[in-house]
Design a protein around this motif. Structure first.
Motif, PDB file in Angstrom:
ATOM      1  N   UNK A  20      -3.285   3.705  -2.403  1.00  0.00           N
ATOM      2  CA  UNK A  20      -3.280   2.660  -3.420  1.00  0.00           C
ATOM      3  C   UNK A  20      -2.936   1.344  -2.737  1.00  0.00           C
ATOM      4  N   UNK A  21      -3.593   0.260  -3.151  1.00  0.00           N
ATOM      5  CA  UNK A  21      -3.390  -1.038  -2.517  1.00  0.00           C
ATOM      6  C   UNK A  21      -3.190  -2.139  -3.558  1.00  0.00           C
ATOM      7  N   UNK A  22      -2.429  -3.141  -3.186  1.00  0.00           N
ATOM      8  CA  UNK A  22      -2.361  -4.342  -4.000  1.00  0.00           C
ATOM      9  C   UNK A  22      -3.709  -5.050  -3.876  1.00  0.00           C
ATOM     10  N   UNK A  23      -4.141  -5.721  -4.938  1.00  0.00           N
ATOM     11  CA  UNK A  23      -5.484  -6.313  -4.954  1.00  0.00           C
ATOM     12  C   UNK A  23      -5.728  -7.268  -3.787  1.00  0.00           C
ATOM     13  N   UNK A  50       0.842  -1.194   0.000  1.00  0.00           N
ATOM     14  CA  UNK A  50       0.000   0.000   0.000  1.00  0.00           C
ATOM     15  C   UNK A  50       0.877   1.243   0.000  1.00  0.00           C
ATOM     16  N   UNK A  51       0.358   2.299  -0.611  1.00  0.00           N
ATOM     17  CA  UNK A  51       1.050   3.575  -0.603  1.00  0.00           C
ATOM     18  C   UNK A  51       0.066   4.692  -0.265  1.00  0.00           C
ATOM     19  N   UNK A  52       0.623   5.786   0.209  1.00  0.00           N
ATOM     20  CA  UNK A  52      -0.206   6.952   0.515  1.00  0.00           C
ATOM     21  C   UNK A  52       0.597   8.203   0.199  1.00  0.00           C
ATOM     22  N   UNK A  53      -0.046   9.145  -0.487  1.00  0.00           N
ATOM     23  CA  UNK A  53       0.628  10.385  -0.819  1.00  0.00           C
ATOM     24  C   UNK A  53       0.545  11.349   0.362  1.00  0.00           C
ATOM     25  N   UNK A  54       1.245  12.460   0.228  1.00  0.00           N
ATOM     26  CA  UNK A  54       1.215  13.461   1.286  1.00  0.00           C
ATOM     27  C   UNK A  54      -0.197  13.987   1.484  1.00  0.00           C
ATOM     28  N   UNK A  55      -0.961  14.028   0.407  1.00  0.00           N
ATOM     29  CA  UNK A  55      -2.319  14.521   0.476  1.00  0.00           C
ATOM     30  C   UNK A  55      -3.330  13.492   0.912  1.00  0.00           C
ATOM     31  N   UNK A  56      -2.893  12.232   1.040  1.00  0.00           N
ATOM     32  CA  UNK A  56      -3.791  11.204   1.560  1.00  0.00           C
ATOM     33  C   UNK A  56      -4.366  10.250   0.536  1.00  0.00           C
TER      34      UNK A  56
END
Length: 120
Positions: free
Chosen positions: A58-61, A49-55
């Protein structure tokens, strides 16, 4: 110097929950993307999973609907809430962040990993 330190990994039963934390420290100007990868022996490191500074996230399925990534920008910390854990989630979980320091516009930093073991 910048350090990422993960915590929260442990042995749990299938169906249980865990919350991983990763705190960044050091001469940090700002942090852009943060995220979690995982790796099991003999396999490549996998983006979880990732998260930007703005929130934006994104996730792996394979973890969608079960895992939630979040961050506290004031604490330079990223979290991974893992629910309904499965034995196949067993792995070493690594935190990463793209960090701007006083000498770099943006570099990737990694934690040393925290082991999550899910028993069936």
């Amino acid at each position: 110097q910048v350090q990422l330190v993960e915590s929260g990994g442990e042995l749990v039963q299938a169906g249980e929950s865990l919350r991983l934390s990763c705190a960044a420290s050091g001469t940090i100007v700002s942090i852009n993307n943060m995220g979690w990868y995982r790796q099991t022996p003999g396999k490549q490191r996998e983006l979880v999973a990732t998260i930007t500074k703005g929130g934006s996230t994104n996730y792996v399925d394979s973890v969608k609907g079960r895992f939630t990534i979040s961050r506290d920008n004031a604490k330079n910390t990223v979290y991974l809430q893992m629910n309904s854990l499965k034995p196949e989630d067993t792995a070493v979980y690594y935190c990463y962040a793209v960090i701007r320091t006083y000498v770099s516009l943006g570099s990737d930093y990694w934690g040393k990993g925290t082991l999550v073991t899910v028993s069936s």
